[in-house]
Scaffold this active site. Structure first.
Site, PDB file in Angstrom:
ATOM      1  N   CYS A  81      -0.620   6.962  -5.121  1.00  0.00           N
ATOM      2  CA  CYS A  81      -0.656   8.155  -5.999  1.00  0.00           C
ATOM      3  C   CYS A  81      -0.359   7.780  -7.448  1.00  0.00           C
ATOM      4  O   CYS A  81      -1.118   7.059  -8.066  1.00  0.00           O
ATOM      5  CB  CYS A  81       0.319   9.228  -5.529  1.00  0.00           C
ATOM      6  N   HIS A 140      -1.289   9.318   1.073  1.00  0.00           N
ATOM      7  CA  HIS A 140       0.088   9.304   1.541  1.00  0.00           C
ATOM      8  C   HIS A 140       0.110  10.057   2.873  1.00  0.00           C
ATOM      9  O   HIS A 140      -0.916  10.147   3.521  1.00  0.00           O
ATOM     10  CB  HIS A 140       1.029   9.894   0.483  1.00  0.00           C
TER      11      HIS A 140
END
Ligand code: ZN
Lengths: 465, 246
Positions: free
Chosen positions: B97, B198
């Site tokens: 991210c 994730h």
């Protein structure tokens, strides 16, 4: 009876909403908690403002990440005991439509309200709109934790919603804020009327910040806070090392507490020179905050501390929040957990106070649960290791929970993945020996599913009317 | 001969950890630990950097926008030289991210502020009109992964574009990936891996976790990893694959 001035459009909106409610009840669709609100607002977008104007005693609104439902229920219980029953939205129906639906439902066809005060729990993002439309007397903010990131964006965004709502409150509005949550306390800085509530029981402070704690940095200078300790999550006693921000001294505080299993806790609450003893059938440190915030809120509208405190002995927990049920004859407790901090606290309550050893964990990833299940990695499932004798896992993402428990080193032979809500409940009850209690920890929609099964089995009554 | 320990540096553990990044660290350390490999995980915060080339694996995760700005500034000021040295010495980098965005040349925030990245890989990130949120499935050929897929969850408004000679981590089967247009997801360049996945990434992708561990250990001495039962993890992996392709 108080008559709201609705005007022709408002009257039409009220009728449209009430008819919708009648129909959804007749058809047994569960949308009765918000759909009438949608319809009414579509007919007259000022309907909530018009109806709320009929509440002579004003309203109390409760927002924050965790504890909204229980805090609101405690406030209603206190007001009820004072002979001032409140109009409230249904637990979970905490968007603006849910509040509108509650008033539409309780108003007569002519717009008369059967009560003079409102108690509304409201989603953080909807708080600014609710404040604008209803002009409450008291705004309570319980805490601010990392929640469902895919739905709410980030914590800073949520704090900004709350800040906006608090600064645009009507003249004379009192903000009741949790002094021990740094992000919440920071919201009170420039407000004219704030009551801080907190806990002064340093012997219960824990040294470690748990994983996933959120408010670690000073809002002024960004320095890491110095925590004297936390009661849970990032809620505790803190200060900025540079001295530009510190925990406000709570005006109303719990100064002593004793938690007796999951059945009762006894608190001493002080406000200035007043002091009151509280016995309340709740458990867990997070509930200590719900109690003190409820007492602060009712005190802000003139209910004396002792009177309010005296009413809590026969409080009945809100649904899914320490709710006691029977599953195939076994005693069981429903403990809703929606986010890392909430789940950590219900786990801790089950293990530390409930001496729980038999569990049913249910994880869904629907919209109301948060579609991103990353958060389970911030929950300390490690606390089950060495404690759990048998754990049933169920829900849309039960397999993710199985992985989580494996990495928490809970032995695999104590874990069972069961598909189907009824099957999972049944299996978990069978695995719980006589004399033990089954602890059921679901996410939000998983709780609704499990409660639906229990309702069908006759153990529960439906929560929507 | 005793196996050397696996040293993991968790960069900005306090500032960038919002998407269950603990799951990634836990997976790496348990999977090494269960094989009898000594593991040390050290958080590396803001300010002057320790010698990052000491670490076999550097991990960093995603943060909130405000923290991300702090991290970009700190990384450039204090960590850049040391990270480059670590990469030159074969350390494995996994960036998720916000950490992934930081690998590139620059990152433009939603407020049109241009934050210079570390420039470790030829990529950059532009703001997008809306967030890409949801489960992701990618095909990952060429790394020897079995199954050759990664699953995860993405939640990002940034659109990442790879330079012409840069290889993505995988091809999107389901989800948006880097930018929702070119079908790429993540990046791989030698031992550097970046991704938007994730959920957490590594627990449901244990084969990828093992690849990272193997490469990190191989930096010190040639190594093989003892096989571990990963049926629980792969059940979760396959359930998501079925759900996303079914
Ligand atoms: Zn400060």
């Amino acid at each position: 009876m108080r008559q709201a001035r609705l005007g022709p459009r408002g009257g039409a909106a009220l009728w449209a909403g009430k008819l919708t409610a009648l129909m959804s009840r007749a058809l047994h669709v569960g949308g009765g908690t918000t759909l009438p609100g949608d319809v009414s607002r579509w007919v007259d977008r000022r309907i909530l403002t018009k109806l709320a104007a009929g509440l002579d005693g004003g309203s109390i609104v409760v927002s924050g990440t965790n504890g909204k439902t229980t805090t609101s229920a405690l406030i209603r219980h206190i007001l009820d005991s004072q002979g001032r029953p409140a109009i409230a939205n249904q637990a979970g129906a905490n968007l603006i439509f849910g509040v509108t639906a509650a008033l539409v439902d309780r108003a007569s066809w002519s717009g008369a309200l059967p009560a003079s005060i409102g108690v509304f729990e409201i989603d953080e993002a909807s708080l600014p709109l609710l404040v604008t439309e209803t002009g409450p007397r008291v705004i309570v903010v319980t805490n601010l934790f990392r929640d469902q990131l895919d739905r709410y964006g980030e914590l800073e965004t949520t704090a900004a919603h709350l800040r906006r709502a608090l600064t645009q409150g009507p003249e004379g509005v009192t903000a009741v804020l949790n002094a021990d949550d740094p992000m919440v306390a920071a919201l009170g800085e420039d407000l004219p009327r704030v009551t801080y509530a907190g806990v002064e029981a340093p012997e219960l402070l824990q040294p470690q910040l748990s994983h996933g704690a959120d408010a670690k940095f000073c809002p002024r200078c960004g320095s890491p806070f110095i925590f004297e300790g936390v009661y849970f999550g990032h809620v505790g006693h803190y200060r900025c090392p540079r001295g530009d921000f510190e925990r406000p001294t709570p005006e109303i505080a719990v100064t002593a507490l004793e938690i007796d299993g999951i059945d009762e806790m006894r608190l001493t609450v002080r406000a200035g020179s007043e002091s009151a003893a509280v016995r309340v059938p709740l458990s867990g440190l997070y509930n200590v905050y719900n109690v003190v915030l409820a007492l602060a809120a009712t005190r802000a509208i003139g209910v004396p501390l002792r009177e309010a405190a005296g009413t809590l002995g026969n409080f009945a927990p809100a649904f899914g929040r320490l709710e006691k049920v029977a599953v195939e004859g076994r005693p069981a407790v429903l403990l809703l957990g929606k986010n890392p901090t909430g789940f950590n606290e219900v786990l801790r309550t089950a293990i530390q106070f409930g001496k729980g050893r038999y569990f049913l964990l249910a994880l869904n990833d629907r919209i109301a649960d948060g579609q991103d299940v990353s958060w389970i990695w911030d929950v300390d499932f490690e606390s089950l290791k060495g404690v759990a004798q048998h754990v049933v896992l169920t829900g849309d993402r039960a397999l993710d929970l199985a992985v989580r428990l494996k990495y928490a080193e809970v032995p695999g032979d104590r874990i069972e993945v069961v598909t189907g809500w009824e099957e999972a409940l049944s299996r978990a009850a069978q695995a719980t020996p006589e004399g033990e209690t089954l602890f059921i920890l679901p996410t939000y929609t998983a709780m609704l599913e499990l409660r639906a099964v229990l309702t069908r089995q006759g153990t529960l009554t439906p929560y929507w009317r | 001969m005793a196996q050397p320990p696996l040293r993991i540096g968790h960069l900005y553990a306090e500032e960038m950890n919002i998407y269950g990044d603990r799951g990634n660290i836990l997976t790496l350390s348990k999977r090494a630990g269960w094989r009898g490999i000594d593991v040390r995980v050290e958080p590396i915060g803001r300010g002057p950097s320790p010698d990052l080339a000491e670490y076999d694996l550097l991990f960093w995760g995603g943060g909130q926008d405000r923290d991300q700005e702090l991290v970009f500034a700190d990384a450039n000021e204090h960590k850049l030289a040391s990270i480059k040295e670590a990469v030159a010495q074969g350390s494995v980098v996994l960036a998720v991210c916000g950490g992934y965005q930081l690998l590139g040349a620059y990152y433009v925030t939603a407020e049109r502020q241009r934050l210079p990245g570390l420039g470790l890989v030829d990529l950059h990130t532009e703001p997008g009109a809306r967030r890409n949120i949801g489960n992701v499935l990618i095909d990952v050929p060429g790394l020897g992964l079995e199954p050759p897929t990664l699953v995860g969850f993405e939640n990002h408004s940034g659109r990442t574009y790879l330079g012409a000679n840069v290889e993505p981590l995988g091809r999107v089967v389901k989800g948006a990936g880097n930018n929702g247009k070119d079908g790429t997801e993540g990046v791989r360049a030698g031992n550097i891996f970046g991704t938007y996945l994730h959920g957490s990434l590594l627990p449901k992708n244990p084969h990828f976790a093992d690849l990272l561990i193997l490469r990190a250990l191989a930096r010190r001495a040639p190594t093989e990893l003892a096989p571990l039962d990963m049926s629980v993890e792969l059940d979760a992996h396959q359930a998501l694959v079925r759900r996303l392709t079914g």
